[in-house]
Enzyme design. Structure first.
Site, PDB file in Angstrom:
ATOM      1  N   TYR A 108       0.900  -1.080   0.138  1.00 24.35           N
ATOM      2  CA  TYR A 108       0.100   0.092   0.098  1.00 24.35           C
ATOM      3  C   TYR A 108       0.851   1.469   0.031  1.00 24.35           C
ATOM      4  O   TYR A 108       2.044   1.174  -0.794  1.00 24.35           O
ATOM      5  CB  TYR A 108      -0.833   0.064   1.359  1.00 24.35           C
ATOM      6  N   ARG A 161      -8.764  11.027  -7.937  1.00 26.57           N
ATOM      7  CA  ARG A 161      -7.916  11.655  -7.017  1.00 26.57           C
ATOM      8  C   ARG A 161      -7.067  10.760  -6.342  1.00 26.57           C
ATOM      9  O   ARG A 161      -7.253  10.222  -5.038  1.00 26.57           O
ATOM     10  CB  ARG A 161      -8.590  12.630  -6.098  1.00 26.57           C
ATOM     11  N   LYS A 179      -6.171  -1.753  -0.933  1.00 21.73           N
ATOM     12  CA  LYS A 179      -6.942  -1.627   0.158  1.00 21.73           C
ATOM     13  C   LYS A 179      -7.854  -3.071   0.939  1.00 21.73           C
ATOM     14  O   LYS A 179      -7.991  -3.042   1.866  1.00 21.73           O
ATOM     15  CB  LYS A 179      -8.007  -0.573  -0.115  1.00 21.73           C
ATOM     16  N   GLU A 250     -13.823   5.267  -2.833  1.00 19.89           N
ATOM     17  CA  GLU A 250     -12.164   5.381  -2.614  1.00 19.89           C
ATOM     18  C   GLU A 250     -11.472   6.437  -3.574  1.00 19.89           C
ATOM     19  O   GLU A 250     -11.747   6.254  -4.815  1.00 19.89           O
ATOM     20  CB  GLU A 250     -11.564   4.221  -2.494  1.00 19.89           C
ATOM     21  N   ASP A 251     -10.771   7.296  -3.126  1.00 21.95           N
ATOM     22  CA  ASP A 251     -10.158   8.296  -3.962  1.00 21.95           C
ATOM     23  C   ASP A 251     -10.941   8.737  -5.155  1.00 21.95           C
ATOM     24  O   ASP A 251     -10.524   9.097  -6.549  1.00 21.95           O
ATOM     25  CB  ASP A 251      -8.811   7.595  -4.475  1.00 21.95           C
ATOM     26  N   ASP A 273     -13.565   6.548   2.971  1.00 25.92           N
ATOM     27  CA  ASP A 273     -12.291   6.248   3.653  1.00 25.92           C
ATOM     28  C   ASP A 273     -11.664   7.584   3.845  1.00 25.92           C
ATOM     29  O   ASP A 273     -10.958   7.895   4.933  1.00 25.92           O
ATOM     30  CB  ASP A 273     -11.622   5.109   3.514  1.00 25.92           C
ATOM     31  N   ASP A 274     -11.499   8.192   2.692  1.00 29.47           N
ATOM     32  CA  ASP A 274     -10.685   9.646   2.487  1.00 29.47           C
ATOM     33  C   ASP A 274     -11.420  10.469   3.507  1.00 29.47           C
ATOM     34  O   ASP A 274     -10.618  11.354   4.104  1.00 29.47           O
ATOM     35  CB  ASP A 274     -10.592  10.009   1.021  1.00 29.47           C
ATOM     36  N   ASN A 414       0.368  12.195   1.918  1.00 31.33           N
ATOM     37  CA  ASN A 414       0.778  10.844   1.268  1.00 31.33           C
ATOM     38  C   ASN A 414       1.064  11.348  -0.213  1.00 31.33           C
ATOM     39  O   ASN A 414       0.376  11.976  -0.875  1.00 31.33           O
ATOM     40  CB  ASN A 414      -0.083   9.768   1.286  1.00 31.33           C
TER      41      ASN A 414
END
Ligand code: NAD
Length: 557
Positions: A108, A161, A179, A250-251, A273-274, A414
């Site tokens: 990850y 993203r 993930k 996600e993202d 989650d973000d 990150n």
């Protein structure tokens, strides 16, 4: 023919005929490679298909570890591990779980960022589903092509993203794949339950798209009604084909992320989650830090650099937690301030603020620099979620240290190259007084004869346990309250010996234990709120623990 998880989390064939020969070796959940015994080789029709020497799982682990360590670069290690996962999942998960601190950065963040950038060239076989605009009208049909019928956990991205790397289009697939591997390694969600999905709606990254190895649609990113209808079809198909699935967004870019979360969170169990996972991990870090500063949430003033999904998600959860400590909502919001790419987020700034920033746009004169904002606002905590490296300058950190005996400074962006400052900078600049956490891992720093261990504010402490808790309770909704109990649970798991070296998170080696405790807390919240679809077990912890996937070979003989 694939194995599938049964009620105790182990794989079983159920009523389907036992696979034999090459089909066994081709199924990563059945394949034991060189660990098949003589008797199993006879029973399963493997004679002649494997080299003669029989290895134990321990011997295979040893060999694989040497092989990973022998690779020169992180990306080569990632490729090796991906191939292992596609070949033999028991061995892969055992290797990851037994060497979690070494393996997580490889499967990850930070390596997955580089893997996504190169996904077009390193792609070998699909480990997940690509659904593109060309599949419109056929998404449910496509889901029925997926080999595992009992999907319970989906991680989906549209690639807009990816980490702090921006729009990577279809190359974002590395994220849901990685993930979901973490859900299994850290919380024991059976891999047969999981489905990584990339929604390819085009990309605005023209440079990437023009490259010879780009694997997605060569169109501009869809927006508006086309996009919304595609998502609506996708969600409806999930509910139709995988009615018990939990969906993790996600993202997604932040114009869609907040909207989709709010639009669908009551329609099916889902979370982002973000936004929410990051909020819980950051809040847990702040609560942990307050054990060192001997203060309370209600007495903090938090300045965020970056007002996107992560930043406003953290602030919203802080507001909920501070209200539980007695502040009113306006009082709690007044303690959160944001600096974004245009300076301090304030009312009447002159630009049209995005909806998610409005609750934090306070009445204040404009300020354009972070250093000035720190001087004027005097925050107790500074949280970096901007994706902008080197923004926590020496001046900024020194000012935080002048204002606070123990300044809380989290550089969460990150991958490592995007962190607002490094551990090696923050400790000397703050005279060793900063309570520091980062998004990507940093090595401990020796300063003034003392070892400072940076905590890693990694969502990995949160989402696997949340997912497991939702799955076992079959919660029909993932609530904000669940993330609040998650943050509190994680903070409680930080031990005095962690705090003594400045670490506000438990070590990663404890992530399975942490995930179990979080799953118990989340499931309990679901039962308490009347959201669970199954009866409450008498011993929740024992029940959940017994369902966790353990990477052990089954005996076929
Ligand atoms: P986002 O795109 O939603 O938000 C980024 C924000 O940063 C925007 O408000 C933008 O205006 C602001 N920004 C951009 N340039 C800036 C500058 N020069 N100065 C100040 N602000 C600037 O992204 P996000 O989801 O909020 O994620 C932001 C970062 O946080 C990423 O690097 C991501 O990797 C990291 N993150 C870390 C964790 C974690 O460590 N647990 C979790 C989630 C996100």
């Amino acid at each position: 023919m694939n194995s599938r998880p049964d009620s105790n989390g182990l794989s079983a064939w159920g009523d389907t005929p036992r696979p034999r020969g090459a089909a066994v070796l081709a199924d990563p959940l059945l394949n034991k490679g060189t660990a098949f015994t003589e008797r199993e080789r006879d029973l399963l029709g493997l004679r002649g298909l494997l080299p003669p020497r029989v290895f134990t799982l321990e011997e295979q682990l040893h060999r694989s570890l040497i092989a990973v360590r022998g690779k020169a670069t992180s990306i080569e290690k990632y490729i090796y591990l991906t191939n292992l996962q596609n070949r033999n999942e028991i061995l892969f998960y055992r290797l990851v779980m037994e060497n979690i601190e070494e393996m997580v950065p490889l499967i990850y963040t930070p390596t997955v960022g580089e893997a996504c950038l190169q996904y077009g060239s390193i792609y070998r076989r699909p480990r997940g589903m690509f659904l593109s605009l060309r599949d419109r009208g056929h998404i449910a049909e496509a889901f029925r092509h997926w080999a595992q019928p009992g999907v319970r956990l989906i991680v989906v991205t549209d690639g807009e993203r990816i980490l702090g790397l921006g729009d990577l289009g279809a190359l974002g697939m590395g994220i849901p794949v990685g993930k979901l591997a973490l859900y299994t390694a850290c919380a024991g969600v059976h891999p047969g339950y999981t489905l990584p999905i990339t929604l390819d709606v085009g990309t605005d990254n023209v440079e990437l798209q023009a490259g010879p190895a780009y694997i997605g649609l060569k169109d501009k990113r869809a927006r508006g009604a086309v996009y919304d209808e595609f998502i609506a079809e996708f969600v409806a198909a999930v509910q139709d084909v995988f009615p018990k699935a939990l969906l993790q967004w996600e993202d997604f870019g932040n114009t869609n992320a907040f909207r989709l979360l709010n639009q669908y969170r009551q329609q099916l169990p889902s979370f982002n989650d973000d936004i929410q996972g990051t909020a819980a991990v950051a809040l847990a870090g702040v609560i942990g830090a307050l054990r060192l500063t001997k203060s309370t949430l209600a007495r903090q003033k938090i300045l965020f650099l970056g007002a996107g999904e992560a930043g406003t998600g953290i602030a919203d959860l802080y507001v909920a937690a501070a209200q539980a400590e007695g502040l009113t909502e306006p009082e709690a919001r007044a303690r959160c301030w944001f600096v974004d790419s245009k300076g301090l987020v304030v009312k009447h700034r002159g630009d049209k603020l995005a909806v998610h920033k409005l609750p934090y746009a306070h009445d204040h004169a404009p300020i354009t620099s972070l250093a000035e904002a720190v001087r004027v606002l005097k925050p107790t905590a500074l949280i970096g979620v901007s994706g902008m490296p080197a923004t926590f300058t020496q001046e900024v950190v020194e000012t935080m240290a002048q204002l606070n005996a123990r300044p809380i400074i989290f550089a969460l962006s990150n991958p490592t190259s995007k962190a607002e400052c490094t551990a090696a900078q923050v400790y000397p600049w703050s005279g060793g007084r900063a309570i520091f956490a980062s998004g990507s891992p940093f090595a401990p720093v020796e300063f003034n004869g003392q070892s400072h261990v940076p905590g890693q504010g990694n969502n990995i402490y949160i989402f696997p346990g949340v997912g497991l808790g939702v799955l076992v309770s079959e919660a029909r909704e993932v609530t904000d309250e669940m993330f609040l109990v998650t943050a509190r649970t994680l903070a409680q798991l930080v031990q005095p010996e962690d705090l003594a070296v400045g670490r506000v998170y438990p070590p990663l080696t404890k992530v399975r234990e942490v995930s179990l405790k979080i799953a118990v807390a989340v499931a309990a919240a679901a039962f308490d709120a009347g959201l669970a679809a199954v009866p409450r077990p008498t011993d929740l912890a024992a029940d959940i623990s017994a369902r966790m996937f353990q990477p052990v070979y089954r005996n076929y003989a």
